[in-house]
Design an enzyme around this catalytic site. Structure first.
Site, PDB file in Angstrom:
ATOM      1  N   ASP A  34       0.660  -1.355  -0.022  1.00  0.00           N
ATOM      2  CA  ASP A  34      -0.057   0.011   0.064  1.00  0.00           C
ATOM      3  C   ASP A  34       0.838   1.107   0.249  1.00  0.00           C
ATOM      4  O   ASP A  34       1.959   1.116   0.057  1.00  0.00           O
ATOM      5  CB  ASP A  34      -0.902  -0.313   1.129  1.00  0.00           C
ATOM      6  CG  ASP A  34      -0.199   0.009   2.572  1.00  0.00           C
ATOM      7  OD1 ASP A  34       1.026   0.275   2.486  1.00  0.00           O
ATOM      8  OD2 ASP A  34      -0.913  -0.384   3.560  1.00  0.00           O
ATOM      9  N   HIS A  79      -6.126 -20.930  10.277  1.00  0.00           N
ATOM     10  CA  HIS A  79      -7.684 -21.255   9.650  1.00  0.00           C
ATOM     11  C   HIS A  79      -8.379 -20.251   8.810  1.00  0.00           C
ATOM     12  O   HIS A  79      -8.876 -20.618   7.657  1.00  0.00           O
ATOM     13  CB  HIS A  79      -8.317 -22.001  10.832  1.00  0.00           C
ATOM     14  CG  HIS A  79      -9.812 -22.081  10.599  1.00  0.00           C
ATOM     15  ND1 HIS A  79     -10.258 -23.212   9.904  1.00  0.00           N
ATOM     16  CD2 HIS A  79     -10.809 -21.374  10.838  1.00  0.00           C
ATOM     17  CE1 HIS A  79     -11.693 -23.220   9.589  1.00  0.00           C
ATOM     18  NE2 HIS A  79     -11.945 -21.868  10.186  1.00  0.00           N
ATOM     19  N   ASP A  82      -8.436  -7.304  -0.056  1.00  0.00           N
ATOM     20  CA  ASP A  82      -7.717  -7.444   1.152  1.00  0.00           C
ATOM     21  C   ASP A  82      -8.261  -6.903   2.499  1.00  0.00           C
ATOM     22  O   ASP A  82      -9.216  -6.171   2.246  1.00  0.00           O
ATOM     23  CB  ASP A  82      -6.180  -6.648   1.070  1.00  0.00           C
ATOM     24  CG  ASP A  82      -6.265  -5.182   1.457  1.00  0.00           C
ATOM     25  OD1 ASP A  82      -5.870  -4.998   2.781  1.00  0.00           O
ATOM     26  OD2 ASP A  82      -7.010  -4.370   0.640  1.00  0.00           O
ATOM     27  N   CYS A 110      -7.379 -27.643  11.030  1.00  0.00           N
ATOM     28  CA  CYS A 110      -8.679 -28.584  11.202  1.00  0.00           C
ATOM     29  C   CYS A 110      -7.928 -30.048  10.757  1.00  0.00           C
ATOM     30  O   CYS A 110      -8.627 -31.025  10.998  1.00  0.00           O
ATOM     31  CB  CYS A 110      -9.633 -28.219  10.202  1.00  0.00           C
ATOM     32  SG  CYS A 110     -10.301 -26.523  10.522  1.00  0.00           S
ATOM     33  N   CYS A 124      -7.309 -27.007   6.447  1.00  0.00           N
ATOM     34  CA  CYS A 124      -6.384 -26.252   6.913  1.00  0.00           C
ATOM     35  C   CYS A 124      -5.419 -26.862   7.966  1.00  0.00           C
ATOM     36  O   CYS A 124      -5.960 -27.981   8.449  1.00  0.00           O
ATOM     37  CB  CYS A 124      -6.791 -24.809   7.462  1.00  0.00           C
ATOM     38  SG  CYS A 124      -7.303 -25.297   9.021  1.00  0.00           S
ATOM     39  N   CYS A 166     -13.120 -28.355   6.237  1.00  0.00           N
ATOM     40  CA  CYS A 166     -11.587 -27.539   6.057  1.00  0.00           C
ATOM     41  C   CYS A 166     -10.718 -28.675   6.115  1.00  0.00           C
ATOM     42  O   CYS A 166     -10.615 -29.466   6.894  1.00  0.00           O
ATOM     43  CB  CYS A 166     -11.622 -26.627   7.103  1.00  0.00           C
ATOM     44  SG  CYS A 166     -10.261 -25.215   7.011  1.00  0.00           S
TER      45      CYS A 166
END
Length: 380
Positions: A89, A340, A271, A314, A311, A309
């Site tokens: 940014d 997660h 974002d 998980c 991830c 999930c």
């Protein structure tokens, strides 16, 4: 650089190419403010959780370790160990968030550092130089993020100045990319649309900046106090004025439902600090809604955060274990929770892209837009 390969209504499925790789859009950029994801998540973790683009903060990295130091280390990609696409940014949001610590003039903005109070000046040229030193793939133009609501006269004056700043950004960015010691000569520049909650000012400003040689355009200054419907109304007003052959980025937004609705309105890039921030406070996303892992009802729950999930959290741990880590104050709790939530957001974008590929995005929108932000009351 950017190609729209399919549309469904106003929603766009695209491919964006930059010096550090190819990005499938729509995409959510994972926010690593100071060169790391808050919650003990490193660049090495980002690929495992499906991150395509990492986003870092110009203002914070300018303060420490200093953009000159990052350049000496070979640029931010090498410094943080991320070899994929990266956006920085411009520092413009700090014009908004540090409103009590800054003074705006035509030349730029004088800040008081939030770290030690020292005075810092940043204008279009300084922002471009810092981002050039960082070596990101996408540099954002320096702008003023206007508070909502704001007086119409001030908003008009502000966007006119932001347009003049963008002209200066373009000139300095082109100059820096031609320097022999440039970290990333292929760095691109995105302009930013502002205008508060005034649709006509937004449209006027978009028409003006669309004439400048930017590689993409963002809608800034939303999700900063206005209602959700007002945000959608502004996107509806601005989108027809955005070049159809360039990426569209909605800055700082937002919830899963916000993202689905903005994709439906033609946005490509997103974002937000929300998924990581919420994770650090125990609010976790699932495909049935959100849960607060701190709740007593999860004390003996053997299920993963979300049975759908895949991830790292998980795949290996239960809700009961994660709740224990949270209540015990273990750092691992934040790490697993952030992994997660970011995996969930990246998977959300993958499912959106798949739905667009298959021509079923509107069905996906109807199924999920209303439920992903709601709090789950049961224990499943």
């Amino acid at each position: 650089m950017f190609q729209v390969v399919k549309t469904e209504g106003r929603a766009r499925r695209g491919v964006f190419t930059c010096p550090h790789g190819t990005v499938q859009t729509p995409v959510f950029m994972n926010v690593g403010t100071q060169g790391a994801i808050k919650g003990a998540v490193s660049a090495l973790d980002l690929k495992e959780i499906g991150c395509q683009v990492e986003l870092s903060n110009t203002y914070h990295l300018h303060l420490r370790p200093g953009d000159g130091a990052v350049k000496e280390m070979g640029g931010l990609h090498k410094f943080m160990g991320w070899d994929g696409p990266m956006l920085t940014d411009s520092g413009g949001f700090q014009v908004f968030s540090l409103s009590g610590l800054r003074k705006i003039t035509e030349e730029g903005v004088t800040f008081a550092s939030h770290i030690d109070g020292r005075r810092i000046f940043m204008g279009p040229e300084e922002s471009m130089r810092i981002q050039s030193n960082l070596g990101s793939d996408i540099a954002m133009a320096f702008d003023e993020c206007i508070e909502n609501p704001a007086p119409r006269e001030y908003v008009q004056q502000s966007v006119e100045r932001t347009y003049r700043w963008l002209e200066r950004c373009v000139a300095e960015h082109q100059r820096l990319n031609q320097q022999p010691d440039c970290v990333n000569p292929g760095q691109m520049l995105f302009g930013i649309n502002q205008g508060g909650t005034y649709p006509d000012i937004r449209q006027w400003h978009m028409d003006q900046i669309a004439q400048l040689p930017c590689d993409g355009f963002a809608i800034g200054g939303l999700a900063v106090g206005e209602s959700t419907q007002t945000m959608y109304d502004i996107i509806d007003a601005v989108e027809p004025h955005m070049p159809g052959d360039k990426p569209r980025y909605l800055m700082g937004v937002g919830t899963p439902s916000n993202i689905i609705e903005a994709v439906a309105r033609g946005v490509d890039f997103f974002d937000c600090v929300m998924p990581a921030r919420n994770a650090r406070h125990g609010k976790l996303y699932t495909w049935r809604g959100t849960i607060n892992i701190k709740n007593e009802k999860y004390k003996l729950d053997p299920l993963p955060i979300d049975p759908q999930c895949q991830c790292p959290a998980c795949r290996s741990f239960s809700r009961a274990y994660l709740r224990h880590l949270v209540t015990a104050g273990e750092m691992l709790a934040m790490r697993l929770a952030v992994l997660h939530n970011l995996h969930f957001y990246n998977e959300l974008m993958a499912r959106i892209r798949r739905a667009l590929d298959e021509g079923t995005f509107e069905e996906f929108r109807k199924k999920y837009s209303g439920i992903l932000d709601r709090k789950i009351e049961d224990n499943q």
